[in-house]
Design a protein around this motif. Structure first.
Motif, short mmCIF file in Angstrom:
data_model
loop_
_atom_site.label_atom_id
_atom_site.label_comp_id
_atom_site.label_asym_id
_atom_site.label_seq_id
_atom_site.Cartn_x
_atom_site.Cartn_y
_atom_site.Cartn_z
N ASP A 120 0.85 -1.19 0.00
CA ASP A 120 0.00 0.00 0.00
C ASP A 120 0.89 1.24 0.00
O ASP A 120 1.02 1.95 0.98
N GLU B 69 -5.78 0.72 1.02
CA GLU B 69 -6.22 -0.15 -0.06
C GLU B 69 -5.04 -0.42 -0.98
O GLU B 69 -4.18 0.43 -1.16
N ASN C 118 0.71 4.25 -1.27
CA ASN C 118 0.18 5.59 -1.00
C ASN C 118 -0.51 5.67 0.37
O ASN C 118 -1.07 6.70 0.72
N LYS C 119 -0.48 4.57 1.12
CA LYS C 119 -0.97 4.50 2.51
C LYS C 119 -2.44 4.92 2.65
O LYS C 119 -2.82 5.54 3.63
N ASP C 120 -3.26 4.51 1.67
CA ASP C 120 -4.68 4.84 1.76
C ASP C 120 -5.52 3.69 2.31
O ASP C 120 -6.74 3.75 2.36
N GLU D 239 -0.31 -0.75 -7.43
CA GLU D 239 0.54 -0.88 -6.24
C GLU D 239 1.01 -2.33 -6.08
O GLU D 239 2.16 -2.58 -5.73
#
Length: 174
Positions: A41, A47, A43-45, A52
């Motif tokens: 993940d 999801e 972009n650390k969102d 990714e």
């Protein structure tokens, strides 16, 4: 066209085990679901998108594709296997002994420990001076508590501890 299908299959074959481990509570010794999920993940969102998921596989593919033509030939795979064998065969006698295999795994284990220590220091050493004071340690602990206390009641329920997971100081599912 056939090459693209083979390449796509190789990328999927490299990515799917990591995703499968990340998606389950059952994982091999030494691998932790949260670590893999967080690495994927990017972009650390919270999801993992297809893009990714395939980044690491694409990076690995690029390393194998020595001539950069978008395909991995049998020659490139053979070179990679030979390089790996040579890395293990430290006495260059054409065979890998149990001692050489153990030494290789010991080095890899130490490298993982070093990376882990670096990540811990990055989390705890707020001022970046290379040491962790009692205040920095307490602040990091307080922050973990606050993040886990999802209902902000100043207490951690079993459910909140469960959500933290064993790698972050919570409880194992059981």
């Amino acid at each position: 066209m056939k090459r693209k299908i083979i390449i796509g299959s190789m990328i999927a074959a490299l990515a799917i085990p990591a995703l499968a481990i990340a998606a389950t509570d059952e994982h091999p010794k030494g691998h932790h679901k949260g670590d893999i999920f967080e690495r994927l993940d990017t972009n650390k969102d919270g999801e993992i998108t297809f893009e990714e998921m395939t980044v690491k596989s694409t990076e690995r593919f690029s390393k194998l594709d020595k001539d950069g033509n978008g395909a991995i030939s049998i020659e490139e795979m053979t070179v990679r296997k030979k390089e790996f064998f040579d890395k293990l065969d430290t006495d260059n006698n054409g065979t890998i002994s149990k001692e050489e295999a153990r030494a290789f795994h010991k080095v890899k284990r130490e490298e993982r420990k070093e990376r882990h220590a670096g990540r811990i220091m990055k989390i705890l050493d707020a001022d970046g001076n290379g040491t962790v004071t009692k205040e920095e340690f307490a602040a990091a602990s307080d922050k973990r508590f606050e993040e886990a206390d999802s209902n902000n009641d100043g207490l951690l329920s079993a459910d909140e501890l469960q959500k933290m997971g064993p790698k972050k100081g919570g409880m194992k599912k059981g």
